[in-house]
Design a protein around this motif. Sequence first.
Motif: not given
Length: 413
Positions: A194-196, A200-202, A208-217, A366-373
């Motif tokens: 689901m995450q992938n 936008v990922g983590y 910038k780490l967005v694990i808290e700001e990204n509500a979808d996660i 498969v959708g567009p590549a998710q940016y992996k920071g």
Amino acid sequence: MAGCGGDDSAGGSGTTSSNENIELTLGTFGEFGYEDLIKEYEGMHSNIKIKHDKVGQGGPYHEALLTKLAGGSGAYDVSAVEEGHLSDVLSKPQLFNNLEEIGPKDVTKDRWLGWKYDAAKAKDGTLIGYGTDIGPLAMCYRKDLLQAAGMPFEPEAVKPLFATWDSFFQAGDTYVKATGKAWYDSNSQIFNAMQNQLPVGYVNKDDKLVIEENADIKKNWDKVTAAGARGQTAKLAAFSNEWNSGFKTGAFATKTCPAWMLGVIKGQAGPENEGKWAVTDAFPNGGGNWGGSYLSVPKQSKHPKEAAELAAWLTAPEQQIKAFKAKGTFPSQVKALEAGELLSTTNPYFGGIKDGELFAKMAQKVGPAQYKGPGDGQIQENATSPALQAVEQGASPEDGWKQAVDAAKRIAR
């Protein structure tokens, strides 16, 4: 070879920049299917010898690679990088040759699926690696277990169950109610898929780490942990001994299933379960990818042009088909995905399904590549997965979420 003619005869010019005798080092992990290809390439280039170092596990391999890159010496001329560790090298483009600059001129973006090619581009435009295999996702499941639960069980009939994550979890409730058994192997395996799929990922494109700001996660976290609390998870850590034996014993009825998972299932479920496992060309919310690698040429290479030519040849359509036949590594090049040799393959263990055609279809979803920071793969491995396991062992979903966030912050700082 059907569908694989034209300009892919050598994945490049097939010639080296000079006739001096050189040795190229090639580092891979697991099974890439390159053993016979290396001999073939040496036969085509009398002045080149290839020293292939194959490491069994990807974790130790990548730790060693990052150490060599940081130390300034010891990296292979052609260094494989697994997609789960890609974020660790994309943040260091200065350590790699840009393959768009040094590679054969006929090796262009349109050879690959767009998302595969784009995923290996650093923010400064450096192409870190040529794509090797991919792991397009489908759904595998136990036909006999779904039938016993009074649910649809033929590959076409089960597709509505796997149309969305909501329908997947609803089907899981039906299965658990009918059988009292688990629907899937672990919360983390579902959550990672689901995450992938998220735009936008983590880590965002500003690193910038967005694990808290990204509500979808958090929404995905809540869905998965709620399903697990309703009895859908078998609580088996992926690749553990218990998980391996679970394929044989029917410990779970469904499995998120990249192309390479078919070999895992056959090996672990054993001959007595042939025909019981099935695969369908459906995946919740459309599609996804799990697995696959790239061949890079670090700046440390003393023969970067020759190394790039080797990497280009190994990832050309004809060679990707040969690697698929040898070890089941699923191609990422467009012409390879159209090749009759791939599309006509069948898998007797899974009821004679045309697995090449099925996964070629799923690769297009498969959708567009998710940016992996930086740290993305480590967050999955060392933050969210252990926290989800903690929830399966009795921690509350909120305590597990706090554990995951705190661990992600330590990794990303």
